[in-house]
Enzyme design. Structure first.
Site, PDB file in Angstrom:
ATOM      1  N   MET A  88       0.806  -1.209   0.000  1.00  0.00           N
ATOM      2  CA  MET A  88       0.000   0.000   0.000  1.00  0.00           C
ATOM      3  C   MET A  88       0.844   1.266   0.000  1.00  0.00           C
ATOM      4  SD  MET A  88      -3.086  -1.033  -0.089  1.00  0.00           S
ATOM      5  CE  MET A  88      -3.980   0.446   0.355  1.00  0.00           C
ATOM      6  N   ASP A 200      -6.699 -10.959   8.123  1.00  0.00           N
ATOM      7  CA  ASP A 200      -5.272 -11.060   7.811  1.00  0.00           C
ATOM      8  C   ASP A 200      -4.472 -11.259   9.103  1.00  0.00           C
ATOM      9  OD1 ASP A 200      -3.154 -11.223   6.047  1.00  0.00           O
ATOM     10  OD2 ASP A 200      -2.794  -9.066   5.998  1.00  0.00           O
ATOM     11  N   PRO A 203       1.632 -13.637  11.829  1.00  0.00           N
ATOM     12  CA  PRO A 203       2.685 -13.202  12.762  1.00  0.00           C
ATOM     13  C   PRO A 203       3.236 -11.815  12.466  1.00  0.00           C
ATOM     14  CG  PRO A 203       2.999 -15.499  12.177  1.00  0.00           C
ATOM     15  CD  PRO A 203       1.908 -14.978  11.281  1.00  0.00           C
TER      16      PRO A 203
END
Length: 464
Positions: A88, A200, A203
């Site tokens: 993004m 989403d 880790p």
């Protein structure tokens, strides 16, 4: 030769940027021996002094020396240095000049700023996260535009991402992993009560501060449950494939909170085993494995993991959503007997996370400091050294934001993972190739992948 410091490139850029005023620059000048005030070395020596007295960061010094003073401010925020990048855009450690506090600032890249879907995702993250207030979720403070740059200002976490803890320490002790899972489950329970899916849970989106508090980051894929059916009808596979639930991979309209619990189970498996549940080399194989294959028993990969904890994680990763836990709160309760406490996580963060790489923010900063401290006037008759563009700090910067190596930035070189001052952290790191987040796949590709995976699954099933 008499040198007028006010005509130097650094002096002028510092004044124009507002990073230093004339008095501050004069103070820096006093720290330079008169015989060193030469045209060739003045700029870098002024920058070195400004860094030494703590007025600017090494990265800011580099930008000023390169004449990129316009990239150092966005609205009321002063950019201190890059801490990550992603598909993004880029993430910076910044300072809110009004409240005088450090924040994490995500700036949408120029390319994504022209992408309606990316813009919608960015706006959705701001809209959803801005309404959430929970100890285990990253808070959003501000959102807006400044001179064409679209930005999101978030809570800055001084610590580590769980993915970098895995990189630095290898497989985590089961108790530490259970503590992470418990705290993330509490954050997911808050989202569930608000009628929101994260979609989403990985880790790299779990951030641990130095006190051992875990916060779930990156709500760019989060949706209201009421929107789930509409978004899945639009034909996109959403999420990170190593942690993707079978129903999320198949684009089911009935996706619910159990999908996030599956992703959390996969993340716990990764923490304890030191590898993802299905380390297949290709995307279709991963999708098929999530649908049809059971992961290797944790007892084979991590003998220290108790059968009871293994059973909790296996239930979280059950292929059928209805066979998983009903709510994140149930997962938190199931993990609590195995959790080692936040102090253990805090100690792990203090020990440091992943080893530094050539493109890590630590390496970039060390590179800049080394260059600033090098002699700008070598004794040998050679060309003066110039600011060298590290791979993570490319030469081309737009006026407001840095279209830099990416915390996943589209169209730009690979960039640094999220890292904070004195530690290593940030909003998000670019995953390894087999694990990289593919946030949204266009419908046509998504449909092709699903058809391919479904066909492969039928062929595999036919052989049984």
């Amino acid at each position: 030769m008499v040198v007028n410091p006010e005509l130097s490139k650094f002096w002028q850029a510092a004044i124009r940027s507002g990073m230093l005023d004339a008095d501050g620059l004069a103070y820096c000048l006093e720290g330079i021996a008169p015989e060193r005030l030469t045209p060739r070395g003045l700029d870098r020596r002024l920058a070195r002094q400004a860094v030494a007295i703590g007025r600017i960061t090494p990265w800011q010094a580099q930008q000023l020396l390169l004449g990129r003073w316009k990239v150092l401010r966005i609205g009321k925020y002063e950019l201190l240095r890059p801490i990550g990048s992603g598909g993004m855009g880029d993430v910076y450690l910044a300072r809110d000049t009004t409240l005088d506090r450090k924040v994490a600032m995500k700036v949408l890249s120029g390319e994504q700023g022209r992408n309606p879907r990316a813009m919608a995702r960015f706006d959705r993250e701001a809209r959803i996260a801005g309404q959430l207030q929970d100890e285990h979720l990253i808070r959003v403070f501000d959102f807006g535009d400044a001179a064409g740059a679209r930005f999101l200002v978030m809570e800055y976490v001084d610590g580590e991402s769980v993915s970098r803890l895995i990189e630095g320490h290898g497989a985590l002790p089961p108790g530490a992993a259970a503590e992470v899972g418990l705290q993330v489950a509490l954050g997911l329970e808050y989202l569930n009560l608000k009628g929101t899916l994260h979609r989403d849970v990985t880790p790299s989106n779990m951030l641990v501060d130095r006190g051992g508090t875990v916060k779930l980051a990156d709500l760019g894929l989060a949706i209201d449950l009421d929107d789930a059916e509409r978004l899945t009808r639009e034909g996109s596979t959403i999420g990170t494939f190593d942690y993707l639930s079978p129903e999320q991979a198949s684009n089911s309209r009935g996706i619910g909170i159990q999908s996030d619990l599956y992703s959390l189970g996969c993340s716990l498996y990764h923490m304890i085993a030191g590898q993802v549940p299905f380390p297949a080399p290709t995307l279709p194989e991963k999708l098929v494995a999530h649908r049809l294959t059971e992961p290797a028993p944790l007892s084979d990969l991590a003998p220290s993991c108790s059968p009871a904890l293994d059973a909790v994680i296996r239930r979280m990763m059950h292929k059928a959503p209805e066979a998983r836990y009903a709510r994140p709160a149930d997962v938190a309760s199931a993990l609590e007997p195995f959790a080692s406490g936040s102090a253990t996580l805090g100690r792990m963060v203090s020990m440091g996370g992943a080893r530094t790489s050539a493109s890590s923010p630590e390496t970039v900063e060390a590179f800049i400091v080394q260059w600033l401290e090098s002699d700008p006037e070598p004794e040998l008759d050679e060309k003066p050294s110039a600011p060298v563009a590290h791979p993570a700090t490319p030469e081309v910067f737009p006026v407001i934001y840095v279209e830099a190596g990416t915390a996943t930035a589209g169209g730009s070189p690979g960039g640094p993972p999220p890292i904070g001052p004195g530690g290593r952290i940030g909003a998000r790191r670019a995953e390894a190739k087999a694990q990289r987040p593919l946030a949204m796949i266009p419908g046509s590709l998504s449909r092709f992948v699903r058809r391919f995976a479904a066909g492969l699954g039928r062929r595999i099933g036919g052989r049984r």
